[in-house]
Scaffold this motif. Sequence first.
Motif, mmCIF file in Angstrom:
data_model
loop_
_atom_site.group_PDB
_atom_site.id
_atom_site.type_symbol
_atom_site.label_atom_id
_atom_site.label_comp_id
_atom_site.label_asym_id
_atom_site.label_seq_id
_atom_site.Cartn_x
_atom_site.Cartn_y
_atom_site.Cartn_z
ATOM 1 N N PRO A 1 -44.608 -28.747 -65.795
ATOM 2 C CA PRO A 1 -43.150 -28.861 -65.736
ATOM 3 C C PRO A 1 -42.727 -29.934 -64.730
ATOM 4 C CG PRO A 1 -43.828 -26.573 -65.575
ATOM 5 C CD PRO A 1 -45.071 -27.405 -65.467
ATOM 6 N N GLY A 2 -41.771 -30.750 -65.130
ATOM 7 C CA GLY A 2 -41.261 -31.791 -64.252
ATOM 8 C C GLY A 2 -42.069 -33.074 -64.257
ATOM 9 N N SER A 3 -43.183 -33.107 -64.974
ATOM 10 C CA SER A 3 -43.976 -34.336 -65.018
ATOM 11 C C SER A 3 -43.265 -35.381 -65.872
ATOM 12 C CB SER A 3 -45.371 -34.057 -65.577
ATOM 13 O OG SER A 3 -45.301 -33.672 -66.940
ATOM 14 N N VAL A 4 -43.591 -36.626 -65.601
ATOM 15 C CA VAL A 4 -43.079 -37.750 -66.373
ATOM 16 C C VAL A 4 -44.269 -38.403 -67.064
ATOM 17 C CG1 VAL A 4 -41.962 -40.014 -66.238
ATOM 18 C CG2 VAL A 4 -41.180 -38.143 -64.757
ATOM 19 N N LEU A 5 -44.125 -38.683 -68.348
ATOM 20 C CA LEU A 5 -45.191 -39.341 -69.106
ATOM 21 C C LEU A 5 -44.691 -40.691 -69.592
ATOM 22 C CD1 LEU A 5 -47.926 -39.455 -70.563
ATOM 23 C CD2 LEU A 5 -46.875 -38.192 -72.449
ATOM 24 N N LEU B 1 -53.450 -25.428 -63.247
ATOM 25 C CA LEU B 1 -52.217 -26.148 -62.966
ATOM 26 C C LEU B 1 -51.262 -25.394 -62.037
ATOM 27 C CD1 LEU B 1 -51.172 -28.899 -63.710
ATOM 28 C CD2 LEU B 1 -49.991 -27.876 -65.639
ATOM 29 N N ALA B 2 -51.309 -24.089 -62.042
ATOM 30 C CA ALA B 2 -50.415 -23.298 -61.176
ATOM 31 C C ALA B 2 -50.572 -23.682 -59.707
ATOM 32 C CB ALA B 2 -50.683 -21.806 -61.369
ATOM 33 N N LEU C 1 -46.187 -30.221 -57.307
ATOM 34 C CA LEU C 1 -46.331 -31.618 -56.926
ATOM 35 C C LEU C 1 -45.699 -32.529 -57.978
ATOM 36 C CD1 LEU C 1 -50.068 -31.551 -55.802
ATOM 37 C CD2 LEU C 1 -48.036 -31.484 -54.343
ATOM 38 N N PRO C 2 -45.154 -33.654 -57.553
ATOM 39 C CA PRO C 2 -44.643 -34.597 -58.545
ATOM 40 C C PRO C 2 -45.799 -35.229 -59.316
ATOM 41 C CG PRO C 2 -44.489 -35.540 -56.348
ATOM 42 C CD PRO C 2 -44.960 -34.118 -56.180
ATOM 43 N N CYS C 3 -45.560 -35.504 -60.587
ATOM 44 C CA CYS C 3 -46.607 -36.070 -61.438
ATOM 45 C C CYS C 3 -46.004 -37.118 -62.360
ATOM 46 C CB CYS C 3 -47.259 -34.966 -62.259
ATOM 47 S SG CYS C 3 -48.488 -35.573 -63.431
ATOM 48 N N TYR C 4 -46.532 -38.328 -62.308
ATOM 49 C CA TYR C 4 -46.120 -39.419 -63.183
ATOM 50 C C TYR C 4 -47.372 -39.905 -63.882
ATOM 51 C CZ TYR C 4 -43.229 -43.423 -64.599
ATOM 52 O OH TYR C 4 -42.505 -44.347 -65.313
ATOM 53 N N GLY D 1 -38.921 -39.992 -53.277
ATOM 54 C CA GLY D 1 -39.798 -38.913 -52.788
ATOM 55 C C GLY D 1 -40.308 -38.033 -53.906
ATOM 56 N N ARG D 2 -39.871 -38.313 -55.124
ATOM 57 C CA ARG D 2 -40.335 -37.611 -56.327
ATOM 58 C C ARG D 2 -39.960 -38.465 -57.516
ATOM 59 N NH1 ARG D 2 -39.877 -32.922 -57.647
ATOM 60 N NH2 ARG D 2 -40.147 -31.932 -56.000
ATOM 61 N N PHE D 3 -40.235 -37.998 -58.728
ATOM 62 C CA PHE D 3 -40.021 -38.821 -59.911
ATOM 63 C C PHE D 3 -38.811 -38.406 -60.718
ATOM 64 C CE2 PHE D 3 -44.663 -39.045 -59.243
ATOM 65 C CZ PHE D 3 -44.698 -40.370 -58.864
ATOM 66 N N ALA D 4 -38.444 -37.162 -60.672
ATOM 67 C CA ALA D 4 -37.350 -36.671 -61.542
ATOM 68 C C ALA D 4 -36.014 -36.908 -60.892
ATOM 69 C CB ALA D 4 -37.554 -35.201 -61.838
#
Length: 100
Positions: free
Chosen positions: A63-67, A31-32, A37-40, A97-100
């Motif tokens: 970190p920063g992913s959306v589930l 994952l490192a 990258l953005p992740c949804y 341009g990203r999810f958060a």
Amino acid sequence: NEQTTLGMAVLDAWYFKHQLFLEEDQLIQGLARIRQLPCYLVQGGHDMIATPNSAYRLHKAWPGSVLKIVNDAGHAPTEPGTTSALIEATERFKRDGRFA
């Protein structure tokens, strides 16, 4: 159509036969390399193929992913709740341009 369904079944079987071409926990261990990258993640709550637990583990490690758990859905992206969540994710990414 039947031809598409058969083709998808053959493709799925090929990937599962080869353990999706991944070592055990390879995605989380590597994952490192992609964590910036953005992740949804869109996950069917009743998915018995790719379980919600797997999505939750990936979400906690990224970190920063959306589930987004779609409670009334299984594995298919064509289920109404899943399709809606995928469109929402795409629109958010297009807009921000990203999810958060």
